[in-house]
Write an enzyme that holds these catalytic residues in place. Structure first.
Site, PDB file in Angstrom:
ATOM      1  N   THR A  54       0.800  -1.224   0.000  1.00  0.00           N
ATOM      2  CA  THR A  54       0.000   0.000   0.000  1.00  0.00           C
ATOM      3  C   THR A  54       0.833   1.274   0.000  1.00  0.00           C
ATOM      4  O   THR A  54       1.476   1.568  -0.995  1.00  0.00           O
ATOM      5  CB  THR A  54      -1.011  -0.015   1.165  1.00  0.00           C
ATOM      6  OG1 THR A  54      -0.312  -0.367   2.372  1.00  0.00           O
ATOM      7  CG2 THR A  54      -2.086  -1.065   0.939  1.00  0.00           C
ATOM      8  N   THR A  55       0.894   2.007   1.087  1.00  0.00           N
ATOM      9  CA  THR A  55       1.282   3.416   1.015  1.00  0.00           C
ATOM     10  C   THR A  55       2.792   3.668   0.982  1.00  0.00           C
ATOM     11  O   THR A  55       3.536   3.178   1.823  1.00  0.00           O
ATOM     12  CB  THR A  55       0.667   4.170   2.204  1.00  0.00           C
ATOM     13  OG1 THR A  55      -0.730   3.852   2.262  1.00  0.00           O
ATOM     14  CG2 THR A  55       0.823   5.656   2.046  1.00  0.00           C
TER      15      THR A  55
END
Length: 281
Positions: A54-55
């Site tokens: 993800t991030t």
């Protein structure tokens, strides 16, 4: 090729023949089936379930650039892995942070590392940072078929430009479209929340310490609102991966240093749970 090598103990002629400085071109000519984009996926019904990273966040400061990522990988509504690594050195002066299908993303990073190393050995010089960003764009574009089937890879590329004497950041879309970002950038499911935090905290005169604190603040805010982003896990001693790239090259912060930054942010959040109002230090 492999059978030939084992039989006589020598490298095949293909390895000794002058050719392209691109490792991808070399592989495409001699063993094209090994390129990720040339693989044929079996027909499937519905969404393919695979771990996703993800991030990822990046920020420039006067001495270089910081690239960091959280440690969580998800698969649907499940946590697939709590301590995945999403930030890798590409070469001495650049790094890649991966978001998207984790397995394909890691494979793409390894191929990108080989691409840069092959170029340097053949040409006797490093690619410019702009050239590296373009090579990565080509690799992402070659994965478009898989991206259309839900197996997308969307990295963030950052490095120190030795010619310009500053850090630079490049973002991509699934088609390989490339954009240079000013000051800071984010990608992944928590990117909207991380970008909001960075927008409020960024300054042109950040020190390295302040820049590394800023990315931890941004990842914390992303984890606070995005379930796919993992925040600092004090109980398991899992902290964000933070890398710094300057004129001295690539450096990954040690676990103790990452823990110190994360704990500092956590302590400040106990006083103000909704986030710091101004100061980074």
């Amino acid at each position: 090729m492999e059978a030939n090598t084992r039989s006589n103990g020598r490298l095949p002629a293909a390895f000794l023949t002058p050719g392209s400085s691109s490792f991808m071109d070399f592989l495409g000519e001699h063993q094209p089936e090994m390129l990720p984009g040339n693989r044929q996926l079996p027909p499937v019904q519905g969404v393919i379930e695979a771990p996703h990273g993800t991030t990822i966040v990046a920020v420039t400061f006067p001495g270089g650039v910081v690239l960091a990522g959280d440690r969580r990988a998800t698969m649907g509504n499940m946590i697939a892995q709590r301590d995945i690594e999403k930030v890798f050195p590409a070469d001495e002066y650049s790094a890649v942070g991966i978001a998207g299908t984790a397995g394909l993303a890691v494979e793409m990073v390894k191929l990108f590392q080989l691409e840069l190393e092959h170029f340097e050995k053949v040409e006797g010089a490093q690619l410019s940072l702009e050239g590296k960003a373009n090579r990565l764009s080509t690799m992402i574009r070659s994965n478009l078929g898989m991206a259309m089937q839900g197996l997308a890879v969307v990295p963030l590329f950052a490095g120190y430009d030795v010619d310009r004497g500053r850090g630079r950041i490049f973002s991509y879309d699934v088609t390989g479209g490339r954009s240079e970002e000013r000051n800071f950038a984010t990608t992944g499911s928590g990117s909207v929340f991380a970008r909001g935090a960075m927008k409020k905290l960024f300054r042109d005169d950040l020190t390295e310490e302040q820049a590394t604190t800023l990315v931890v603040q941004a990842l914390y805010d992303a984890a606070d609102d995005d379930s796919a982003t993992g925040g600092p896990d004090v109980a398991r001693r899992i902290y964000p991966i933070i890398t710094v790239i300057t004129e001295d090259g690539f450096r990954r912060l040690g676990d103790d240093e990452s823990a110190r930054l994360a704990r500092s942010v956590l302590e400040r959040r106990l006083e103000q749970p909704d986030g710091p109002r101004a100061a980074l230090l």
